[in-house]
Design a protein around this motif. Structure first.
Motif, PDB file in Angstrom:
ATOM      1  N   TYR A 412      29.571  57.611   9.702  1.00  0.00           N
ATOM      2  CA  TYR A 412      30.705  57.640   8.777  1.00  0.00           C
ATOM      3  C   TYR A 412      30.984  56.313   8.088  1.00  0.00           C
ATOM      4  O   TYR A 412      31.938  56.198   7.330  1.00  0.00           O
ATOM      5  N   GLY A 413      30.161  55.302   8.322  1.00  0.00           N
ATOM      6  CA  GLY A 413      30.292  54.043   7.603  1.00  0.00           C
ATOM      7  C   GLY A 413      30.582  52.874   8.528  1.00  0.00           C
ATOM      8  O   GLY A 413      31.544  52.923   9.308  1.00  0.00           O
ATOM      9  N   PRO A 414      29.771  51.806   8.464  1.00  0.00           N
ATOM     10  CA  PRO A 414      30.018  50.620   9.291  1.00  0.00           C
ATOM     11  C   PRO A 414      31.379  49.980   9.058  1.00  0.00           C
ATOM     12  O   PRO A 414      31.861  49.234   9.913  1.00  0.00           O
ATOM     13  N   HIS A 415      32.002  50.257   7.901  1.00  0.00           N
ATOM     14  CA  HIS A 415      33.320  49.677   7.644  1.00  0.00           C
ATOM     15  C   HIS A 415      34.352  50.128   8.670  1.00  0.00           C
ATOM     16  O   HIS A 415      35.348  49.443   8.901  1.00  0.00           O
ATOM     17  N   LEU A 416      34.117  51.273   9.333  1.00  0.00           N
ATOM     18  CA  LEU A 416      35.060  51.763  10.333  1.00  0.00           C
ATOM     19  C   LEU A 416      35.114  50.865  11.560  1.00  0.00           C
ATOM     20  O   LEU A 416      35.995  51.036  12.416  1.00  0.00           O
ATOM     21  N   ASN A 417      34.193  49.914  11.649  1.00  0.00           N
ATOM     22  CA  ASN A 417      34.248  48.973  12.767  1.00  0.00           C
ATOM     23  C   ASN A 417      35.561  48.200  12.784  1.00  0.00           C
ATOM     24  O   ASN A 417      36.049  47.808  13.853  1.00  0.00           O
ATOM     25  N   ILE A 418      36.156  47.964  11.617  1.00  0.00           N
ATOM     26  CA  ILE A 418      37.448  47.274  11.556  1.00  0.00           C
ATOM     27  C   ILE A 418      38.502  48.062  12.327  1.00  0.00           C
ATOM     28  O   ILE A 418      39.260  47.509  13.138  1.00  0.00           O
ATOM     29  N   LEU A 419      38.541  49.370  12.118  1.00  0.00           N
ATOM     30  CA  LEU A 419      39.493  50.206  12.840  1.00  0.00           C
ATOM     31  C   LEU A 419      39.161  50.272  14.320  1.00  0.00           C
ATOM     32  O   LEU A 419      40.064  50.358  15.162  1.00  0.00           O
ATOM     33  N   CYS A 420      37.874  50.211  14.651  1.00  0.00           N
ATOM     34  CA  CYS A 420      37.467  50.274  16.055  1.00  0.00           C
ATOM     35  C   CYS A 420      37.859  49.003  16.803  1.00  0.00           C
ATOM     36  O   CYS A 420      38.152  49.052  18.001  1.00  0.00           O
ATOM     37  N   ILE A 421      37.854  47.863  16.131  1.00  0.00           N
ATOM     38  CA  ILE A 421      38.311  46.622  16.763  1.00  0.00           C
ATOM     39  C   ILE A 421      39.808  46.711  17.044  1.00  0.00           C
ATOM     40  O   ILE A 421      40.279  46.335  18.126  1.00  0.00           O
ATOM     41  N   VAL A 422      40.553  47.225  16.084  1.00  0.00           N
ATOM     42  CA  VAL A 422      41.987  47.430  16.315  1.00  0.00           C
ATOM     43  C   VAL A 422      42.197  48.418  17.451  1.00  0.00           C
ATOM     44  O   VAL A 422      43.100  48.251  18.287  1.00  0.00           O
ATOM     45  N   ALA A 423      41.355  49.442  17.517  1.00  0.00           N
ATOM     46  CA  ALA A 423      41.459  50.422  18.601  1.00  0.00           C
ATOM     47  C   ALA A 423      41.271  49.758  19.961  1.00  0.00           C
ATOM     48  O   ALA A 423      41.966  50.092  20.927  1.00  0.00           O
TER      49      ALA A 423
END
Length: 477
Positions: A412-423
């Motif tokens: 779904y896109g490497p950009h989602l890593n930002i949300l995963c760090i917050v997670a």
């Protein structure tokens, strides 16, 4: 969506370049030549694909508690709705996932109306195609290709299968399918093996000295990685990547200012001189070949933008671990760097710093209390999250969980890593809020739990304003 060729993986490629320790420039393999395919579509199509995939992700998350994500996707697309909720309908005015709240004020679309109408017309046909691929397992879908040649439907089905079921692997994270799924999701071109061998045979790149300073410390505490991937293999991969990035940079320069590359005969002559310096031992010869052309001026050249940055060794490690050949790892890694997150290795790593700023911004939206507490302690994402942003969390063990985390990111896109760090911060909020010195906890994140991080990130998506989400999508470009 960009055009994507879906060719079966050639048997010869799987056996080529197995992960055996070999000294630099000593690879021997049967030449394998495959018809190269056209590169992916232009930049705007890649952004469109990311926005579309993220929208589909949010829609799927809303129905994750029910029986089948794929069935829910089909049901959703068959229901009339004024908003773009189809698999291929993702725009910056995204409706919030997991929420029945009223639609917020519309953000002007960055896509022309004719494109949106075209995407909307594809919903019904794509829904029918999804029914056909739904009955196929992910392994079979990768092995046999999409039924009826419908690549778009097969891609969406593969993404949903990864989101719902994951990629089947053993306890060490090994899977015969994973690297091919990554290559498909990244839209990596089929690589001629001779091209990779040619890069290796050119000898040490201008960044070679910096590469050698990093490779020996790559995932040193991970026995799985150390057992499967040799340092020599990591050196070869990074050196080939550095040559490729160096060549691309030279091509962008005016002809008058280009620096001449080291001639091939000069490389061979230098290698021969070093090898003849000590002929008493074959081991000494091999070591000499491995250290050839580590010149003092390599550091100065390597510091130029877009060639090699510290941390690329950790980012390359999961590719080598998951791949069945160095060529596969090279193709996937190069595609990630040049098409998905070129901002991470360009200039002063501006993309990484934009990502860090977004971590702070998203945390302030999702958990104002935790954000305020960390701020009072002088802790910003620049201090504790830099490795996690740059390496897509590959710096956080264990490695099998990193691979599962990357399955989600590439789908779904490497950009989602930002949300995963917050997670990850949200998952440890109790410890952080009760700690007098949270910096000590953030120096080393807790062991990665890919499934929990994914579920938390899916919940976070609904809380992100559209303009902030669009910044997340584009921050690494």
């Amino acid at each position: 969506m960009s055009n994507l060729s879906w060719d079966p993986i050639p048997p010869a490629a799987a056996a080529l370049q197995q992960q055996h320790p070999q000294p630099f420039n000593t690879i021997t393999a049967t030449n394998f030549t495959t018809q190269l395919h056209a590169p992916p579509s232009p930049h705007t199509h890649r952004v469109l694909r990311k926005l579309q995939s993220a929208h589909n992700l949010g829609a799927a998350a809303r129905n994750s508690s029910q029986s089948s994500l794929i069935s829910q996707q089909i049901l959703q697309e068959s229901t009339p709705t004024p908003s773009l909720r189809g698999t291929l309908n993702r725009s910056p005015q995204r409706n919030r996932a997991n929420s029945d709240a009223a639609t917020p004020p519309t953000v002007p679309s960055v896509f022309p109306n004719n494109i949106l109408m075209s995407l909307n017309n594809k919903r019904t046909a794509l829904s029918r195609s999804l029914k056909a691929v739904d009955t196929m397992s992910l392994d079979r879908l990768v092995r046999e290709g999409p039924p009826d040649g419908d690549v778009e439907a097969a891609l969406e089905s593969a993404r949903l299968k990864v989101l719902d079921q994951g990629i089947r692997s053993d306890g060490d994270g090994m899977s015969r399918t994973r690297i091919y799924v990554w290559l498909i999701f990244l839209d990596a071109p089929i690589l001629n093996t001779d091209e990779y061998l040619g890069l290796i045979h050119r000898g040490a790149s201008p960044a070679y000295s910096k590469i050698r300073n990093d490779t020996f410390r790559t995932l040193t505490t991970d026995p799985l990685f150390r057992r499967r991937v040799s340092e020599a293999s990591l050196i070869r991969l990074l050196n080939a990547i550095a040559w490729k990035l160096h060549d691309a940079k030279e091509e962008r320069r005016p002809t008058s200012s280009r620096q001449s590359l080291v001639p091939a005969d000069s490389v061979s002559s230098s290698r021969s001189d070093v090898s003849q310096a000590d002929t008493s031992s074959s081991a000494a010869k091999n070591r000499a070949r491995a250290l050839t052309l580590t010149t003092e001026d390599s550091d100065a050249t390597a510091s130029e933008p877009g060639t090699y940055v510290q941390g690329m060794n950790v980012l390359a490690a999961p590719f080598l671990y998951a791949a069945r050949s160095e060529v596969e790892a090279f193709s996937a890694f190069l595609t990630l760097l040049t098409k998905e997150c070129p901002g991470y290795i360009r200039g002063a790593m501006d993309g990484v710093h934009r990502g860090l700023a977004l971590v702070d911004k998203v945390l302030a939206i999702v958990d104002p209390r935790l954000s305020s507490y960390l701020t009072t302690k002088g802790l910003s994402a620049e201090i504790y999250a830099f490795p996690s942003v740059l390496t897509l969390c590959a710096c956080t063990p264990p490695l099998p969980e990193v691979l599962r985390h990357w399955d989600f990111l590439f789908a779904y896109g490497p950009h989602l890593n930002i949300l995963c760090i917050v997670a990850q911060l949200v998952l440890m909020r109790t410890e952080l809020l009760t700690s007098i010195n949270p910096n000590k906890l953030l120096r080393s994140f807790p062991a990665l739990r890919a499934e929990q991080v994914k579920r938390t990130a899916l919940a976070i998506i609904k809380m992100i304003p559209d303009d902030v989400y669009e910044q997340i999508v584009k921050h690494a470009l």
